[in-house]
Design an enzyme around this catalytic site. Sequence first.
Site, mmCIF file in Angstrom:
data_model
loop_
_atom_site.group_PDB
_atom_site.id
_atom_site.type_symbol
_atom_site.label_atom_id
_atom_site.label_comp_id
_atom_site.label_asym_id
_atom_site.label_seq_id
_atom_site.Cartn_x
_atom_site.Cartn_y
_atom_site.Cartn_z
ATOM 1 C CE LYS A 57 -10.127 10.240 8.674
ATOM 2 N NZ LYS A 57 -8.993 9.788 9.476
ATOM 3 C CG ASP A 93 -6.828 11.238 12.411
ATOM 4 O OD1 ASP A 93 -7.649 11.089 13.330
ATOM 5 O OD2 ASP A 93 -7.087 10.977 11.224
HETATM 6 P P1 NAP Z 1 -5.648 2.419 4.962
HETATM 7 O O1 NAP Z 1 -5.465 3.783 4.413
HETATM 8 O O2 NAP Z 1 -6.580 1.470 4.279
HETATM 9 O O3 NAP Z 1 -4.188 1.730 5.063
HETATM 10 C C1 NAP Z 1 -4.041 0.367 5.414
HETATM 11 C C2 NAP Z 1 -2.580 0.064 5.656
HETATM 12 O O4 NAP Z 1 -2.468 -1.310 6.058
HETATM 13 C C3 NAP Z 1 -1.714 0.211 4.403
HETATM 14 O O5 NAP Z 1 -0.413 0.579 4.776
HETATM 15 C C4 NAP Z 1 -1.751 -1.216 3.850
HETATM 16 O O6 NAP Z 1 -0.673 -1.518 3.010
HETATM 17 C C5 NAP Z 1 -1.643 -2.016 5.122
HETATM 18 N N1 NAP Z 1 -2.122 -3.380 4.928
HETATM 19 C C6 NAP Z 1 -3.398 -3.808 4.836
HETATM 20 N N2 NAP Z 1 -3.448 -5.138 4.648
HETATM 21 C C7 NAP Z 1 -2.164 -5.563 4.609
HETATM 22 C C8 NAP Z 1 -1.542 -6.835 4.447
HETATM 23 N N3 NAP Z 1 -2.273 -7.965 4.287
HETATM 24 N N4 NAP Z 1 -0.190 -6.907 4.496
HETATM 25 C C9 NAP Z 1 0.556 -5.792 4.656
HETATM 26 N N5 NAP Z 1 0.028 -4.549 4.816
HETATM 27 C C10 NAP Z 1 -1.310 -4.440 4.793
HETATM 28 O O7 NAP Z 1 -6.157 2.485 6.468
HETATM 29 P P2 NAP Z 1 -5.838 3.609 7.580
HETATM 30 O O8 NAP Z 1 -6.948 4.578 7.603
HETATM 31 O O9 NAP Z 1 -4.467 4.077 7.381
HETATM 32 O O10 NAP Z 1 -5.959 2.743 8.925
HETATM 33 C C11 NAP Z 1 -4.984 1.768 9.261
HETATM 34 C C12 NAP Z 1 -5.294 1.160 10.614
HETATM 35 O O11 NAP Z 1 -5.197 2.163 11.617
HETATM 36 C C13 NAP Z 1 -6.722 0.586 10.735
HETATM 37 O O12 NAP Z 1 -6.652 -0.588 11.510
HETATM 38 C C14 NAP Z 1 -7.468 1.657 11.480
HETATM 39 O O13 NAP Z 1 -8.552 1.135 12.237
HETATM 40 C C15 NAP Z 1 -6.383 2.176 12.408
HETATM 41 N N6 NAP Z 1 -6.620 3.558 12.837
HETATM 42 C C16 NAP Z 1 -6.708 3.787 14.176
HETATM 43 C C17 NAP Z 1 -6.896 5.072 14.630
HETATM 44 C C18 NAP Z 1 -6.979 5.300 16.091
HETATM 45 O O14 NAP Z 1 -7.535 6.340 16.497
HETATM 46 N N7 NAP Z 1 -6.423 4.432 16.916
HETATM 47 C C19 NAP Z 1 -6.997 6.152 13.724
HETATM 48 C C20 NAP Z 1 -6.895 5.874 12.351
HETATM 49 C C21 NAP Z 1 -6.710 4.566 11.914
HETATM 50 P P3 NAP Z 1 -0.830 -1.372 1.419
HETATM 51 O O15 NAP Z 1 -0.589 0.086 1.114
HETATM 52 O O16 NAP Z 1 0.204 -2.261 0.867
HETATM 53 O O17 NAP Z 1 -2.222 -1.797 1.055
#
Ligand code: NAP
Length: 277
Positions: free
Chosen positions: A70, A107
């Site tokens: 991205k 998004d």
């Molecule tokens: P990302 O950049 O990898 O970010 C992950 C986030 O989750 C970070 O804030 C991370 O915190 C936190 N996290 C992960 N494991 C954790 C734990 N054990 N304890 C506390 N915090 C934790 O991923 P992303 O792209 O932002 O996506 C995040 C979620 O949104 C995913 O589930 C994805 O499938 C979903 N999503 C959905 C849509 C939709 O259309 N509905 C669109 C985009 C994303 P740290 O910074 O501390 O690691």
Amino acid sequence: MTLPKIPLAAVIGHPIAHSKSPQLHGHWLKSHEIPGYYVPMDVLPDDLETVLRTMHKMGYVGANVTIPHKERALEIADQVTDRATLIGAANTLIFLEDGKILADNTDGYGFIQNIRNGAPDWDPTTGPAVVLGAGGAARAVVASLLDVGVPEILLSNRTRVRAEQLRDDFGARVTVVEWVQVNTVIDQAATLVNTTSLGMTGKPELKVSLEGLQASTLVTDLVYTPLQTELIKAAQAKGCQTVDGLGMLLHQGVPGFERWFGPRPDVTEDLRQAILG
Ligand code: NAP
């Protein structure tokens, strides 16, 4: 006789097998009787630029890009929309007639449309939003919440420095809250958003105390596998209005489909069922 061109589009990621975008765009292509195709492409980061620069010549009108491409796609693009610049990442690329690449990010649009659709009475200006997480998706959520007039964002992330980076990028309306203290601000939330991957199938549960949650709070979760996350269920038990994360995925696809193929597609219950099925 010249036959009409068959428009092609793709979703590019690494890995990509999990993506629901081919089903989403495939459904819309079929319902609009467009003789085009939308395919998943597994592309290594080192190959991204070569692939993107070649696709227009192969008949592609555009592409979605997902993890881990991205940010790099934004750098490769020749033109970038304001909202993609603000978010710092692209999810939708348009291959222009002259072969140039236009990068957009839908998004935040999908996030807001999903809430407006699921909770038409939601008024973002009534109070702060508590946003959990500061990863890639959170950037789009924060940008779009500020855009629709949320007065303050209380942002909390396990890794505090990532939340601080978002505050530095998005300004004074964002306040960072310590991850272990987020339960102390839940009662202030007019809107509560989970943007972490916690609660997703195969990941740990989101263990935030909802004791102070007000029944007037709109609660939404970006996680959509499962559709009914523990957060959504707990919020419903508190009498809150809730919006699940699937609609964000569906709505973010609308601007890209319209730009590539012409018609503006609808997000319908049929579509939701097709994607869930
Ligand atoms: P990302 O950049 O990898 O970010 C992950 C986030 O989750 C970070 O804030 C991370 O915190 C936190 N996290 C992960 N494991 C954790 C734990 N054990 N304890 C506390 N915090 C934790 O991923 P992303 O792209 O932002 O996506 C995040 C979620 O949104 C995913 O589930 C994805 O499938 C979903 N999503 C959905 C849509 C939709 O259309 N509905 C669109 C985009 C994303 P740290 O910074 O501390 O690691």
